[in-house]
Design an enzyme around this catalytic site. Structure first.
Site, PDB file in Angstrom:
ATOM      1  N   HIS A  72     -14.939  -8.936 -19.841  1.00 51.98           N
ATOM      2  CA  HIS A  72     -15.047  -9.797 -21.017  1.00 51.98           C
ATOM      3  C   HIS A  72     -16.296 -10.653 -20.892  1.00 51.98           C
ATOM      4  O   HIS A  72     -16.449 -11.393 -19.935  1.00 51.98           O
ATOM      5  CB  HIS A  72     -13.809 -10.697 -21.149  1.00 51.98           C
ATOM      6  CG  HIS A  72     -12.633 -10.006 -21.755  1.00 51.98           C
ATOM      7  ND1 HIS A  72     -11.655 -10.662 -22.462  1.00 51.98           N
ATOM      8  CD2 HIS A  72     -12.286  -8.698 -21.777  1.00 51.98           C
ATOM      9  CE1 HIS A  72     -10.761  -9.780 -22.891  1.00 51.98           C
ATOM     10  NE2 HIS A  72     -11.109  -8.586 -22.476  1.00 51.98           N
ATOM     11  N   TYR A 200      -8.290 -19.355 -26.845  1.00 56.53           N
ATOM     12  CA  TYR A 200      -7.654 -20.617 -26.445  1.00 56.53           C
ATOM     13  C   TYR A 200      -7.674 -21.502 -27.679  1.00 56.53           C
ATOM     14  O   TYR A 200      -8.756 -21.813 -28.186  1.00 56.53           O
ATOM     15  CB  TYR A 200      -8.458 -21.311 -25.343  1.00 56.53           C
ATOM     16  CG  TYR A 200      -8.384 -20.651 -23.978  1.00 56.53           C
ATOM     17  CD1 TYR A 200      -7.473 -21.096 -23.026  1.00 56.53           C
ATOM     18  CD2 TYR A 200      -9.231 -19.606 -23.633  1.00 56.53           C
ATOM     19  CE1 TYR A 200      -7.402 -20.513 -21.763  1.00 56.53           C
ATOM     20  CE2 TYR A 200      -9.167 -19.017 -22.373  1.00 56.53           C
ATOM     21  CZ  TYR A 200      -8.247 -19.478 -21.453  1.00 56.53           C
ATOM     22  OH  TYR A 200      -8.186 -18.890 -20.200  1.00 56.53           O
ATOM     23  N   PRO A 292      -2.486 -23.587 -15.851  1.00 55.59           N
ATOM     24  CA  PRO A 292      -3.133 -22.278 -16.048  1.00 55.59           C
ATOM     25  C   PRO A 292      -4.267 -22.260 -17.080  1.00 55.59           C
ATOM     26  O   PRO A 292      -4.885 -21.216 -17.284  1.00 55.59           O
ATOM     27  CB  PRO A 292      -1.976 -21.377 -16.508  1.00 55.59           C
ATOM     28  CG  PRO A 292      -0.926 -22.290 -16.999  1.00 55.59           C
ATOM     29  CD  PRO A 292      -1.079 -23.596 -16.311  1.00 55.59           C
ATOM     30  N   LYS A 296      -7.501 -20.466 -13.262  1.00 55.70           N
ATOM     31  CA  LYS A 296      -8.090 -20.689 -11.938  1.00 55.70           C
ATOM     32  C   LYS A 296      -7.142 -20.525 -10.746  1.00 55.70           C
ATOM     33  O   LYS A 296      -7.599 -20.528  -9.600  1.00 55.70           O
ATOM     34  CB  LYS A 296      -8.686 -22.117 -11.881  1.00 55.70           C
ATOM     35  CG  LYS A 296      -9.935 -22.271 -12.737  1.00 55.70           C
ATOM     36  CD  LYS A 296     -11.093 -21.453 -12.183  1.00 55.70           C
ATOM     37  CE  LYS A 296     -12.223 -21.301 -13.146  1.00 55.70           C
ATOM     38  NZ  LYS A 296     -12.610 -19.918 -13.421  1.00 55.70           N
ATOM     39  N   TYR A 383     -15.900 -21.139 -15.942  1.00 58.64           N
ATOM     40  CA  TYR A 383     -14.908 -20.122 -16.277  1.00 58.64           C
ATOM     41  C   TYR A 383     -15.202 -18.803 -15.550  1.00 58.64           C
ATOM     42  O   TYR A 383     -14.291 -18.147 -15.034  1.00 58.64           O
ATOM     43  CB  TYR A 383     -14.842 -19.906 -17.799  1.00 58.64           C
ATOM     44  CG  TYR A 383     -13.575 -19.209 -18.239  1.00 58.64           C
ATOM     45  CD1 TYR A 383     -12.455 -19.927 -18.618  1.00 58.64           C
ATOM     46  CD2 TYR A 383     -13.494 -17.813 -18.237  1.00 58.64           C
ATOM     47  CE1 TYR A 383     -11.282 -19.290 -18.997  1.00 58.64           C
ATOM     48  CE2 TYR A 383     -12.330 -17.164 -18.611  1.00 58.64           C
ATOM     49  CZ  TYR A 383     -11.229 -17.912 -18.995  1.00 58.64           C
ATOM     50  OH  TYR A 383     -10.068 -17.261 -19.353  1.00 58.64           O
TER      51      TYR A 383
HETATM   52  P1  RFL Z   1       2.164 -16.546  -4.834  1.00 59.33           P
HETATM   53  O1  RFL Z   1       1.732 -15.539  -5.819  1.00 59.33           O
HETATM   54  O2  RFL Z   1       3.171 -17.560  -5.272  1.00 59.33           O
HETATM   55  O3  RFL Z   1       2.710 -15.769  -3.573  1.00 59.33           O
HETATM   56  C1  RFL Z   1       3.420 -16.406  -2.540  1.00 59.33           C
HETATM   57  C2  RFL Z   1       4.344 -15.397  -1.922  1.00 59.33           C
HETATM   58  O4  RFL Z   1       5.045 -16.017  -0.845  1.00 59.33           O
HETATM   59  C3  RFL Z   1       6.397 -15.606  -0.901  1.00 59.33           C
HETATM   60  N1  RFL Z   1       7.243 -16.560  -0.175  1.00 59.33           N
HETATM   61  C4  RFL Z   1       7.675 -16.330   1.080  1.00 59.33           C
HETATM   62  N2  RFL Z   1       7.455 -15.316   1.926  1.00 59.33           N
HETATM   63  C5  RFL Z   1       8.060 -15.375   3.147  1.00 59.33           C
HETATM   64  N3  RFL Z   1       8.875 -16.389   3.509  1.00 59.33           N
HETATM   65  C6  RFL Z   1       9.136 -17.425   2.677  1.00 59.33           C
HETATM   66  N4  RFL Z   1       9.965 -18.379   3.039  1.00 59.33           N
HETATM   67  C7  RFL Z   1       8.503 -17.436   1.401  1.00 59.33           C
HETATM   68  N5  RFL Z   1       8.512 -18.272   0.358  1.00 59.33           N
HETATM   69  C8  RFL Z   1       7.740 -17.731  -0.591  1.00 59.33           C
HETATM   70  C9  RFL Z   1       6.698 -15.509  -2.383  1.00 59.33           C
HETATM   71  O5  RFL Z   1       7.825 -14.674  -2.652  1.00 59.33           O
HETATM   72  C10 RFL Z   1       5.404 -14.917  -2.911  1.00 59.33           C
HETATM   73  O6  RFL Z   1       5.420 -13.511  -2.952  1.00 59.33           O
HETATM   74  O7  RFL Z   1       0.939 -17.369  -4.235  1.00 59.33           O
HETATM   75  P2  RFL Z   1      -0.586 -16.891  -3.918  1.00 59.33           P
HETATM   76  O8  RFL Z   1      -0.582 -15.588  -3.197  1.00 59.33           O
HETATM   77  O9  RFL Z   1      -1.258 -18.085  -3.356  1.00 59.33           O
HETATM   78  O10 RFL Z   1      -1.204 -16.572  -5.367  1.00 59.33           O
HETATM   79  C11 RFL Z   1      -1.386 -17.583  -6.319  1.00 59.33           C
HETATM   80  C12 RFL Z   1      -1.218 -17.037  -7.732  1.00 59.33           C
HETATM   81  O11 RFL Z   1       0.000 -16.305  -7.815  1.00 59.33           O
HETATM   82  C13 RFL Z   1      -1.222 -18.153  -8.788  1.00 59.33           C
HETATM   83  O12 RFL Z   1      -2.192 -19.118  -8.482  1.00 59.33           O
HETATM   84  C14 RFL Z   1      -1.533 -17.601 -10.196  1.00 59.33           C
HETATM   85  O13 RFL Z   1      -0.535 -16.732 -10.643  1.00 59.33           O
HETATM   86  C15 RFL Z   1      -1.686 -18.753 -11.194  1.00 59.33           C
HETATM   87  N6  RFL Z   1      -1.913 -18.272 -12.556  1.00 59.33           N
HETATM   88  C16 RFL Z   1      -3.170 -17.851 -12.964  1.00 59.33           C
HETATM   89  N7  RFL Z   1      -4.199 -17.841 -12.084  1.00 59.33           N
HETATM   90  C17 RFL Z   1      -5.417 -17.363 -12.459  1.00 59.33           C
HETATM   91  O14 RFL Z   1      -6.348 -17.390 -11.643  1.00 59.33           O
HETATM   92  N8  RFL Z   1      -5.660 -16.860 -13.724  1.00 59.33           N
HETATM   93  C18 RFL Z   1      -4.679 -16.823 -14.657  1.00 59.33           C
HETATM   94  O15 RFL Z   1      -4.921 -16.310 -15.730  1.00 59.33           O
HETATM   95  C19 RFL Z   1      -3.379 -17.364 -14.304  1.00 59.33           C
HETATM   96  N9  RFL Z   1      -2.374 -17.367 -15.181  1.00 59.33           N
HETATM   97  C20 RFL Z   1      -0.858 -18.242 -13.467  1.00 59.33           C
HETATM   98  C21 RFL Z   1      -1.120 -17.785 -14.799  1.00 59.33           C
HETATM   99  C22 RFL Z   1       0.435 -18.635 -13.105  1.00 59.33           C
HETATM  100  C23 RFL Z   1       1.449 -18.598 -14.037  1.00 59.33           C
HETATM  101  N10 RFL Z   1       2.752 -18.989 -13.605  1.00 59.33           N
HETATM  102  C24 RFL Z   1       3.941 -18.317 -13.928  1.00 59.33           C
HETATM  103  C25 RFL Z   1       2.893 -19.992 -12.584  1.00 59.33           C
HETATM  104  C26 RFL Z   1      -0.121 -17.757 -15.731  1.00 59.33           C
HETATM  105  C27 RFL Z   1       1.166 -18.186 -15.376  1.00 59.33           C
HETATM  106  C28 RFL Z   1       2.221 -18.154 -16.452  1.00 59.33           C
HETATM  107  C1  PHB Z   2      -2.933 -14.507 -18.855  1.00 57.78           C
HETATM  108  O1  PHB Z   2      -3.423 -13.491 -19.375  1.00 57.78           O
HETATM  109  O2  PHB Z   2      -1.790 -14.511 -18.381  1.00 57.78           O
HETATM  110  C2  PHB Z   2      -3.728 -15.751 -18.816  1.00 57.78           C
HETATM  111  C3  PHB Z   2      -5.060 -15.721 -19.220  1.00 57.78           C
HETATM  112  C4  PHB Z   2      -5.812 -16.898 -19.195  1.00 57.78           C
HETATM  113  C5  PHB Z   2      -5.234 -18.072 -18.760  1.00 57.78           C
HETATM  114  C6  PHB Z   2      -3.921 -18.096 -18.316  1.00 57.78           C
HETATM  115  C7  PHB Z   2      -3.156 -16.928 -18.347  1.00 57.78           C
HETATM  116  O3  PHB Z   2      -5.969 -19.207 -18.753  1.00 57.78           O
END
Ligand code: RFL
Ligand code: PHB
Length: 388
Positions: A72, A200, A292, A296, A383
């Site tokens: 993108h 957005y 989110p 980041k 971004y």
């Molecule tokens: P994770 O993905 O939470 O993984 C941690 C893992 O540790 C496990 N765990 C354990 N394992 C062993 N023993 C235990 N006691 C444990 N306790 C927990 C968990 O089961 C899990 O598998 O952390 P990690 O690897 O640091 O990754 C971080 C990302 O997942 C997170 O920052 C992103 O998803 C945030 N996020 C977004 N980030 C972006 O860069 N771009 C995006 O577009 C974006 N959109 C989002 C998001 C997060 C969202 N939610 C639901 C919080 C959109 C949403 C809706």
């Molecule tokens: C997504 O596609 O889930 C998404 C994209 C951009 C954001 C957050 C989530 O800033």
């Protein structure tokens, strides 16, 4: 069991770290609380910075990302009835890639399996000991047995709720937090995305985001009060709210359909500045959370992985001093992404406590962004991702 680096958490941070260390000849054992299917069913991030893509290449797992990811070159910003574009390619010479976190995680699990690297799923009662000594241990329950991993270093990649951060004595942990008075209700639907780039959108009714996974799979979000429950939101109510919050041209083009996933995520900014405790290193969501809005979270987890794997690779070949710089290097970038995510959030959301004056200033800031190339360049630069 004995290994060089025990990785706690099989999310993107733990898996990417394991793969990069493997490429440097460093042994890891990875333990994960959930099953692999459960981890792969979580719908989360969708946008990868250029640095993330570079790390996937370095880890030797970028083949499918390059074939199936969507580059993108810009993003749309909706401001009431108006919409304008921020041109990343023109303003920065860089782009982002739309490729779901689920796919990143799948690619990394497959590579870990292909390399025969030890991974233990569905572990319970994980406890960390001896972190301040030369040979820490991680104990846990697995398949009904209590097991112990003895290692040189522990990588705490276990997300916000994991045990690693809690293993740092409370009085030694430096933490700061900001909680927002709303969450994001997100849905996934098998419908074509409303627009070829993300939108957005800020509106009187609140924030909305139009994102996607591919040509036939869309991801949409609307801001909701934290008191709302998923059950309060029928698909029809969701589509009506989304339509009301995006500019008319986009609302008219919106194709709706049944949701195949629906969930509410709270918005929070959090940093644990004690990213190192003895031989424990926190990485990713275990150490910090962003709202989110700037996409980041996953990307900042990846920059931590970069600094940590460089430091661990140096330490495993005798240069332990490299570990001393990890927290400082990671935090310098973490705080820039904290600032950007907070800024995007306060620019685009409706805050219940806002006065009429606050709303006018917010509207003026959006108008300035629409009109000023300098303001757009600042957004674009952050971004697409600050350099590591
Ligand atoms: P994770 O993905 O939470 O993984 C941690 C893992 O540790 C496990 N765990 C354990 N394992 C062993 N023993 C235990 N006691 C444990 N306790 C927990 C968990 O089961 C899990 O598998 O952390 P990690 O690897 O640091 O990754 C971080 C990302 O997942 C997170 O920052 C992103 O998803 C945030 N996020 C977004 N980030 C972006 O860069 N771009 C995006 O577009 C974006 N959109 C989002 C998001 C997060 C969202 N939610 C639901 C919080 C959109 C949403 C809706
Ligand atoms: C997504 O596609 O889930 C998404 C994209 C951009 C954001 C957050 C989530 O800033």
């Amino acid at each position: 069991m004995r290994t060089q680096v025990c990785i706690i958490g099989g999310g993107p941070a733990g898996l990417l770290l394991g793969q990069l260390l493997h490429r440097r000849g460093i042994e890891t054992i990875l333990i994960e609380r959930k099953s692999r299917d459960y981890v792969l069913s979580r719908i989360r991030a969708g946008v990868l910075e250029r640095g993330f893509v570079g790390l996937m290449e370095e880890a030797g797992v970028a083949g499918r990302l390059h074939r199936e990811g969507y580059p993108h070159d810009g993003v749309m910003i909706g401001a009431g009835a108006e919409m304008f574009r921020i041109d990343f390619a023109k303003l920065t010479g860089h782009r982002v890639t739309v490729y779901g976190q689920t796919e990143v995680t799948r690619d990394l699990y497959e590579a870990r399996e292909a390399a025969g690297l030890p991974t233990l799923h569905e572990v319970d009662e994980v406890a960390l000991q001896g972190l301040e000594g030369a040979s820490p241990t991680v104990t846990f329950l697995h398949e009904g047995e209590r097991k112990t991993i003895r290692c040189d270093y522990v990588a705490g990649c276990d997300g916000f709720h994991g045990p690693s951060r809690q293993a740092i004595p409370e009085e030694k942990r430096r933490e700061v937090e900001k909680v927002y008075p709303f969450g994001w209700l997100g849905i996934l639907s098998e419908t074509p995305p409303v627009h070829e780039e993300l939108i957005y959108s800020s509106s009187k009714e609140g924030f909305a985001l139009c994102s996607m996974r591919n040509e036939t799979l869309s991801r949409y979000y609307v801001q909701v009060p934290m008191s709302d429950r998923v059950e309060d939101w029928s698909d029809a109510r969701f589509w009506a709210a989304l339509r009301a919050r995006i500019p008319a041209g986009a609302a008219d083009a919106l194709v709706t359909g049944p949701s195949i996933e629906k969930s509410i995520a709270p918005l929070r900014s959090f940093v644990c500045e004690t990213m190192r405790w003895g031989r424990l290193f926190l990485c990713g969501d275990a150490a910090h959370i962003v709202p989110p809005t700037g996409a980041k979270g996953l990307n900042t987890a990846a920059s931590d992985v970069y600094y940590l794997y460089e430091a661990l690779a140096a330490a495993c070949t005798g240069d332990e001093a490299a570990l001393d710089a990890y927290a400082e290097k990671a935090l310098a970038r973490v705080w820039k992404t904290q600032r950007f995510s907070w800024w995007m959030t306060q620019l685009l959301h409706h805050f219940p406590e806002q006065t009429a004056y606050d709303r006018r200033v917010q509207a003026a800031e959006l108008t300035f962004l629409a009109e000023s190339e300098a303001a757009q360049k600042a957004l674009a630069e952050q971004y697409v991702g600050l350099p590591y």
